[in-house]
Scaffold this motif. Structure first.
Motif, short mmCIF file in Angstrom:
data_model
loop_
_atom_site.label_atom_id
_atom_site.label_comp_id
_atom_site.label_asym_id
_atom_site.label_seq_id
_atom_site.Cartn_x
_atom_site.Cartn_y
_atom_site.Cartn_z
N ARG A 297 76.13 53.54 49.19
CA ARG A 297 77.53 53.71 49.58
C ARG A 297 77.67 54.79 50.65
NH1 ARG A 297 80.57 56.78 44.45
NH2 ARG A 297 79.52 58.79 44.66
N CYS A 301 78.78 54.24 54.67
CA CYS A 301 79.91 55.03 55.18
C CYS A 301 79.48 55.80 56.44
CB CYS A 301 80.37 56.01 54.10
SG CYS A 301 81.67 57.15 54.62
N LYS A 322 86.21 48.86 54.92
CA LYS A 322 85.51 48.58 53.66
C LYS A 322 84.36 49.55 53.42
CE LYS A 322 83.10 44.71 51.38
NZ LYS A 322 82.69 43.29 51.56
N ARG A 323 83.68 49.99 54.50
CA ARG A 323 82.53 50.87 54.34
C ARG A 323 82.85 52.34 54.60
NH1 ARG A 323 81.11 45.34 54.53
NH2 ARG A 323 79.62 45.27 52.78
N THR A 325 86.01 54.03 54.72
CA THR A 325 87.07 54.71 53.96
C THR A 325 87.51 53.87 52.76
OG1 THR A 325 88.70 53.77 55.50
CG2 THR A 325 87.95 56.05 55.91
N PRO A 326 86.57 53.44 51.91
CA PRO A 326 86.96 52.63 50.77
C PRO A 326 87.74 53.44 49.73
CG PRO A 326 84.66 53.19 50.59
CD PRO A 326 85.11 53.67 51.95
N GLU A 335 94.62 53.57 42.08
CA GLU A 335 93.88 54.31 43.09
C GLU A 335 93.67 55.74 42.61
OE1 GLU A 335 94.51 55.88 47.67
OE2 GLU A 335 95.42 53.96 47.07
N ALA A 338 88.64 58.30 46.86
CA ALA A 338 88.17 57.62 48.06
C ALA A 338 86.79 58.13 48.46
CB ALA A 338 89.14 57.83 49.21
#
Length: 347
Positions: A297, A301, A322-323, A325-326, A335, A338
C-alpha cells in the motif's frame, strides 16, 4: 561463493544503517497513526540523481521491478526475433501477472511453438491470483501449474533464450549462461557491479543494486532511441510493449495496469517487498522506490505521488486517487482515516 555468503560480506538490503525517510503516512481521527519509511530516487538520462528522499546509496533487491532488465538478453541475443515474439510476448516477459487466461493462454502458445511445455519450467507452481480462474480450477478439481506462476512470462523468456543458446535445463541456476547474461546486462544498465544476489520467489537469482543504480537503469530505458544501439532498440521494444499492454503486465484491478492506462507511454513495474520502478520516455527520467517495511500500500502510494509530481499522472484520475489518497473505512463503512504521501514526497 553463493548468494548467502556474498550477503554476509556486503551491506544488507535497505539496512537499518540506511537513512530512510518517511514517504507515506496513515491517518486516523485526523492524526498520523503510522508511517512507512523508505527511499525514492529519480535519475536523468545521464544517470545523475535529480531528486531523492532517503538514501540514494541504499542497497536493495529490486525483485520483480527489474523484469525489463532481465528481458534484455532475450532480445539482444536474437532469440526473441528467432522465436517470432511480438509486443504481447515481450510484455508478458516483463509481467507479474494474475494467472488469468489472458496471461496463461498466450504463454502456453508461446511455449508450444518452441516445443516446450509446463514441465520445462523451473519457477514452481502457483495458485492463480486471478479469483475467477482460481475458483474455476478448484471446482474442476484441478491443480495449480507452473504456467499460473506470476513469473511464468519471464521464465518463458528465459526458456526461449536458453533454447536459442543451447544451454542446459537448469536455466535458473546463478551460474547458468542465461543468468550470467542477465547479470552482465543488469550491471551494465545500473552502471555498477552487483554486490550480491538472493533467490527470488520464482527460483531465479535477483541481483542487488543501489537505489541510484535501479533508477539509473530505468532512465536509460527512458532515454533509449529506436534508431540507437542494439541495447537501445531492445529497451524501446520492452518499454513500448509494457505501455501498450498494461493488462498483460499485471492484470485487472492491479496498480501497474490501472496507472499505466492513466498515462501516456509511461511504463511502471512493481516488485515484492515494496519496490516500484517507472520509465518516463517523455521526460527521459527513471524512478525507483523502496519501502523499508515492504508494504505494497505504501509503494503504490509513493509511486503514484512521484508520477504526479513529475507531471505524467493526473492526480484526479481514478487510478491515482485509488493509490495515492485512498480513504480508510471501518466495517460499518464509516470513513475513519486515509493513506497519503508525506509532504516531502509531494514537493
Amino acid at each position: 561463493m553463493d548468494g548467502t555468503e556474498q550477503l554476509h560480506e556486503a551491506q544488507s538490503p535497505a539496512s537499518p544503517a540506511s537513512q530512510d525517510a518517511v514517504l507515506v503516512e496513515v491517518t486516523r481521527g485526523g492524526r498520523v497513526e503510522s508511517v512507512h519509511r523508505g527511499h525514492a530516487v529519480v535519475c536523468d538520462a545521464s544517470g545523475r540523481v535529480v531528486w531523492s528522499l532517503g538514501d540514494p546509496g541504499a542497497v536493495i533487491y529490486p525483485r520483480s521491478s527489474c523484469k525489463m532488465i532481465q528481458a534484455l538478453p532475450l532480445i539482444e541475443s536474437g532469440a526473441a526475433d528467432a522465436a517470432g515474439l511480438g509486443p504481447q510476448e515481450l510484455a508478458l516477459a516483463c509481467a507479474s501477472h494474475q494467472g488469468a487466461a489472458i496471461h496463461s493462454d498466450p504463454i502456453s502458445r508461446w511455449l508450444a511453438a518452441q516445443g516446450l511445455s509446463d514441465e520445462d519450467y523451473r519457477c514452481g507452481p502457483e495458485t492463480p491470483r486471478d479469483i475467477p480462474t482460481r475458483d474455476a480450477l478448484i471446482r474442476a478439481h484441478g491443480a495449480a501449474r507452473q504456467i499460473h506462476n506470476n513469473c511464468s512470462g519471464k521464465h518463458a523468456g528465459f526458456l526461449t533464450l536458453n533454447r536459442h543458446i543451447g544451454g542446459g535445463p537448469d536455466y535458473e541456476a546463478p551460474d547458468h549462461p542465461v543468468q550470467q547474461a542477465i547479470r552482465q546486462a543488469f550491471e551494465e544498465v545500473t552502471g555498477e557491479p552487483s554486490p550480491f544476489y538472493g533467490i527470488d520467489g520464482c527460483a531465479a537469482p535477483n541481483f542487488a543494486t543501489t537505489m541510484t543504480g535501479l533508477a539509473r537503469a530505468m532512465a536509460r530505458f527512458a532515454a533509449a532511441r529506436p534508431e540507437g544501439s542494439t541495447r537501445e532498440k531492445a529497451m524501446v521494444r520492452l518499454r513500448e510493449a509494457m505501455a501498450a499492454h498494461p493488462e498483460l503486465v499485471a492484470g485487472e484491478g492491479r496498480a501497474c495496469t490501472e496507472l499505466m492506462r492513466a498515462m501516456d507511454g509511461v511504463a511502471i513495474k512493481t516488485g515484492a517487498e515494496g519496490v516500484f520502478t517507472a520509465i518516463l520516455p517523455g521526460q527521459q527520467l527513471g524512478v525507483a522506490v523502496k519501502i523499508t517495511d515492504g508494504t505494497t500500500r505504501a509503494s503504490e502510494c509513493a509511486i503514484a505521488a512521484i508520477l504526479v509530481r513529475l507531471g505524467v499522472l493526473d492526480p484526479a484520475a481514478p487510478a491515482a486517487v485509488k493509490r495515492m489518497t485512498p480513504v480508510l473505512t471501518n466495517r460499518r463503512g464509516m470513513e475513519v482515516g486515509a493513506i497519503r504521501p508525506a509532504a516531502a514526497l509531494l514537493g
